[in-house]
Design a protein around this motif. Structure first.
Motif, PDB file in Angstrom:
ATOM      1  N   VAL A 215      78.342  22.075  77.932  1.00 32.90           N
ATOM      2  CA  VAL A 215      79.280  22.329  79.031  1.00 32.90           C
ATOM      3  C   VAL A 215      78.845  23.578  79.797  1.00 32.90           C
ATOM      4  N   VAL A 216      77.667  23.492  80.374  1.00 36.68           N
ATOM      5  CA  VAL A 216      77.092  24.600  81.138  1.00 36.68           C
ATOM      6  C   VAL A 216      77.561  24.500  82.589  1.00 36.68           C
ATOM      7  N   VAL A 217      78.297  25.495  83.043  1.00 32.61           N
ATOM      8  CA  VAL A 217      78.829  25.546  84.404  1.00 32.61           C
ATOM      9  C   VAL A 217      77.963  26.507  85.217  1.00 32.61           C
ATOM     10  N   PRO A 218      77.349  26.055  86.303  1.00 35.66           N
ATOM     11  CA  PRO A 218      76.481  26.948  87.073  1.00 35.66           C
ATOM     12  C   PRO A 218      77.284  27.974  87.868  1.00 35.66           C
ATOM     13  N   ALA A 219      76.589  28.969  88.379  1.00 43.42           N
ATOM     14  CA  ALA A 219      77.224  29.970  89.237  1.00 43.42           C
ATOM     15  C   ALA A 219      77.786  29.295  90.484  1.00 43.42           C
ATOM     16  N   ASP A 220      78.814  29.891  91.058  1.00 42.96           N
ATOM     17  CA  ASP A 220      79.518  29.262  92.183  1.00 42.96           C
ATOM     18  C   ASP A 220      78.648  29.042  93.408  1.00 42.96           C
ATOM     19  N   ASP A 221      77.577  29.814  93.544  1.00 45.65           N
ATOM     20  CA  ASP A 221      76.743  29.650  94.734  1.00 45.65           C
ATOM     21  C   ASP A 221      75.621  28.627  94.550  1.00 45.65           C
ATOM     22  N   TYR A 222      75.502  28.070  93.335  1.00 41.45           N
ATOM     23  CA  TYR A 222      74.352  27.194  93.053  1.00 41.45           C
ATOM     24  C   TYR A 222      74.440  25.858  93.783  1.00 41.45           C
ATOM     25  N   TRP A 223      75.530  25.130  93.597  1.00 37.73           N
ATOM     26  CA  TRP A 223      75.612  23.797  94.212  1.00 37.73           C
ATOM     27  C   TRP A 223      75.628  23.863  95.746  1.00 37.73           C
ATOM     28  N   PRO A 224      76.332  24.812  96.365  1.00 32.56           N
ATOM     29  CA  PRO A 224      76.205  24.919  97.826  1.00 32.56           C
ATOM     30  C   PRO A 224      74.771  25.202  98.263  1.00 32.56           C
ATOM     31  N   ALA A 225      74.042  26.010  97.497  1.00 29.01           N
ATOM     32  CA  ALA A 225      72.649  26.294  97.848  1.00 29.01           C
ATOM     33  C   ALA A 225      71.790  25.043  97.715  1.00 29.01           C
ATOM     34  N   TRP A 355      87.543  20.851  79.325  1.00 32.20           N
ATOM     35  CA  TRP A 355      86.167  20.670  78.883  1.00 32.20           C
ATOM     36  C   TRP A 355      85.622  22.037  78.537  1.00 32.20           C
ATOM     37  N   ALA A 356      85.063  22.167  77.340  1.00 32.83           N
ATOM     38  CA  ALA A 356      84.584  23.481  76.928  1.00 32.83           C
ATOM     39  C   ALA A 356      83.411  23.363  75.971  1.00 32.83           C
ATOM     40  N   GLY A 357      82.495  24.312  76.079  1.00 30.44           N
ATOM     41  CA  GLY A 357      81.423  24.486  75.116  1.00 30.44           C
ATOM     42  C   GLY A 357      81.681  25.757  74.338  1.00 30.44           C
ATOM     43  N   LEU A 358      81.539  25.706  73.023  1.00 31.08           N
ATOM     44  CA  LEU A 358      81.847  26.823  72.150  1.00 31.08           C
ATOM     45  C   LEU A 358      80.590  27.199  71.376  1.00 31.08           C
ATOM     46  N   SER A 387      74.357  25.826  67.077  1.00 30.54           N
ATOM     47  CA  SER A 387      75.699  26.252  66.676  1.00 30.54           C
ATOM     48  C   SER A 387      76.703  26.100  67.808  1.00 30.54           C
ATOM     49  N   THR A 388      76.504  25.083  68.632  1.00 28.12           N
ATOM     50  CA  THR A 388      77.392  24.818  69.763  1.00 28.12           C
ATOM     51  C   THR A 388      78.146  23.507  69.534  1.00 28.12           C
ATOM     52  N   ILE A 389      79.436  23.507  69.843  1.00 34.79           N
ATOM     53  CA  ILE A 389      80.209  22.264  69.845  1.00 34.79           C
ATOM     54  C   ILE A 389      80.882  22.110  71.204  1.00 34.79           C
ATOM     55  N   ARG A 390      81.307  20.881  71.466  1.00 33.68           N
ATOM     56  CA  ARG A 390      82.014  20.581  72.709  1.00 33.68           C
ATOM     57  C   ARG A 390      83.434  20.140  72.409  1.00 33.68           C
ATOM     58  N   LEU A 391      84.353  20.505  73.273  1.00 29.80           N
ATOM     59  CA  LEU A 391      85.721  19.990  73.232  1.00 29.80           C
ATOM     60  C   LEU A 391      85.993  19.281  74.547  1.00 29.80           C
TER      61      LEU A 391
END
Length: 421
Positions: A215-225, A355-358, A387-391
């Motif tokens: 659940v990797v969320v990019p920086a807010d300026d990434y998709w507009p760029a 949605w979360a990555g832990l 050592s990552t899980i998703r919810l």
């Protein structure tokens, strides 16, 4: 029962026959027999809260009554015609999906087309084929030279073409020779993406939020760029919304979070409501229009049963209730996860909506260890890398059930805490 006892017991319920089933999965030791809403029951009668929701295929929970009713009614009429013939739900499905998703793409309300398929991987394969043909027929790329830019850490499926541009060694190793025509750049790095584009580039294919990577969320300026770069170079932006789309992030499409309208969107998982596989590519009519009879197809794609269920899914999404639930309960989820980081029980968390990555401290255990500890407390989740899980709870989960699951997570993390130095 502790996580250690879970492993020792082998399974809750039926033990699988290792000589019959191919070993391409390593499931948690639980055998589910029935399910409803956010809960499942195993063959021994024990109930579990499902915080995975079929990797977002079950956004509306198990056996949602509107979806089951739609399937049952259609089972009494017709289930398959093949695309050799039309059926009475195919055009309504395309029209309704276009009305829901089309305005969120560069096709807009009046310039959108829908191509129905079955699985998410098929939708991605379809988008790749369409992008290449558009590149040759419309953009004028030299035959056989088309390239597509993708992001590191991607997950778009496990077909031979798709694993050719995966950097997950488990998914890729041993399946060569690999399909050429892909360039991988660091996900989230718009400058690197720009540098990878040349006269052969026909498309950029990315997940708005990377699910399998944790659940990797990019920086807010990434998709507009990225949108600006693809528009500047007249190449297609393809958003893989198979996990992120249809309500999971609190919006119908995750790309809405940044005000970006992709040229093509791949949908799957939740489009079938957890009842059966349904997928589609939605986007610009002038792009999907490069396909002609015989250039692409699927016997089951857009079948009557699939269309009946998908139409019921669209009805649910049209109310904005699932999206609103993801927004509101997502605040609860992320606040409580942040508290676990503050308490030193997690290294970090990230996500959006429900949605979360832990990330667990590796000294405490692996993601699998944490999932087994949760299983022992009657909660289902899934590890991803290390050592990552998703919810990813159903969007229909109640506040009380969500709190119950997060209480179990807290207890599981405390169990895995290393002894004091």
């Amino acid at each position: 029962m502790t996580a250690q006892e879970v492993r020792a017991a082998g399974a809750y319920g039926q033990e699988p026959d290792p000589d019959v089933l191919a070993h391409n999965y390593h499931p948690l030791p639980v055998t589910i027999e029935s399910a409803e809403g956010a809960w499942v029951t195993d063959t021994a009668g024990r109930r579990y809260l499902d915080l995975l929701a079929g990797y977002s295929a079950l956004n509306f929970g198990h056996r949602h009554p509107q979806l089951v009713d739609a399937a049952v009614r259609q089972l009494g009429r017709v289930t398959l015609t093949s695309r050799a013939f039309d059926h009475d739900l195919l055009l309504p499905f395309a029209q309704r999906l276009s009305a829901l998703v089309g305005p969120l793409t560069a096709g807009g309300a009046d310039g959108t087309m829908v191509l129905p398929m079955n699985t998410g991987a098929e939708a991605v394969e379809t988008a790749i084929k369409v992008a290449r043909k558009w590149g040759y027929d419309v953009k004028g790329v030299e035959p056989g030279a088309a390239t597509i830019v993708v992001g590191s850490g991607n997950f778009h499926g496990r077909t031979t073409t798709i694993v050719s541009f995966s950097d997950d060694d488990d998914a890729r190793r041993g399946f060569d020779p690999y399909t050429p025509g892909f360039r991988t750049v660091p996900y989230g790095d718009a400058a690197a993406l720009r540098d990878a584009i040349d006269d052969t580039t026909v498309a950029v294919l990315l997940e708005p939020v990377q699910g399998e990577s944790g659940v990797v969320v990019p920086a807010d300026d990434y998709w507009p760029a990225v949108r600006a770069i693809t528009a500047e170079h007249d190449i297609l932006l393809i958003a893989d919304e198979i996990q992120s789309g249809l309500g999971r992030t609190g919006t119908t499409l995750a790309s809405e979070l940044w005000g970006v309208r992709p040229d093509l969107v791949t949908l799957g998982k939740a489009l079938g409501g957890g009842v059966l596989p349904v997928s589609a590519v939605v986007g610009r009519r002038d792009v999907l229009g490069v396909l002609t009879p015989g250039t692409h197809g699927s016997t089951f794609g857009g079948n009557p049963l699939a269309c009946a269920v998908a139409l019921a899914v669209i009805d649910l999404l049209a109310t904005d209730a699932p999206q609103a639930a993801a927004r509101e309960l997502g605040k609860v989820l992320h606040a409580r996860l942040a508290a676990l980081v503050d308490a030193g029980l997690l290294v970090r968390t990230r996500g959006v909506g429900l949605w979360a990555g832990l990330d667990l401290d590796p000294a405490r255990g692996t993601g699998r260890d944490l999932c087994e500890a949760l299983l022992a407390r009657g909660v289902l989740a899934k590890d991803t890398h290390g050592s990552t899980i998703r919810l990813a709870p159903p969007l229909t989960i109640s506040r009380a059930d969500l709190d119950h699951g997060l209480d179990a997570l807290t207890a599981a993390l405390e169990e895995l805490a290393p002894p004091a130095a």
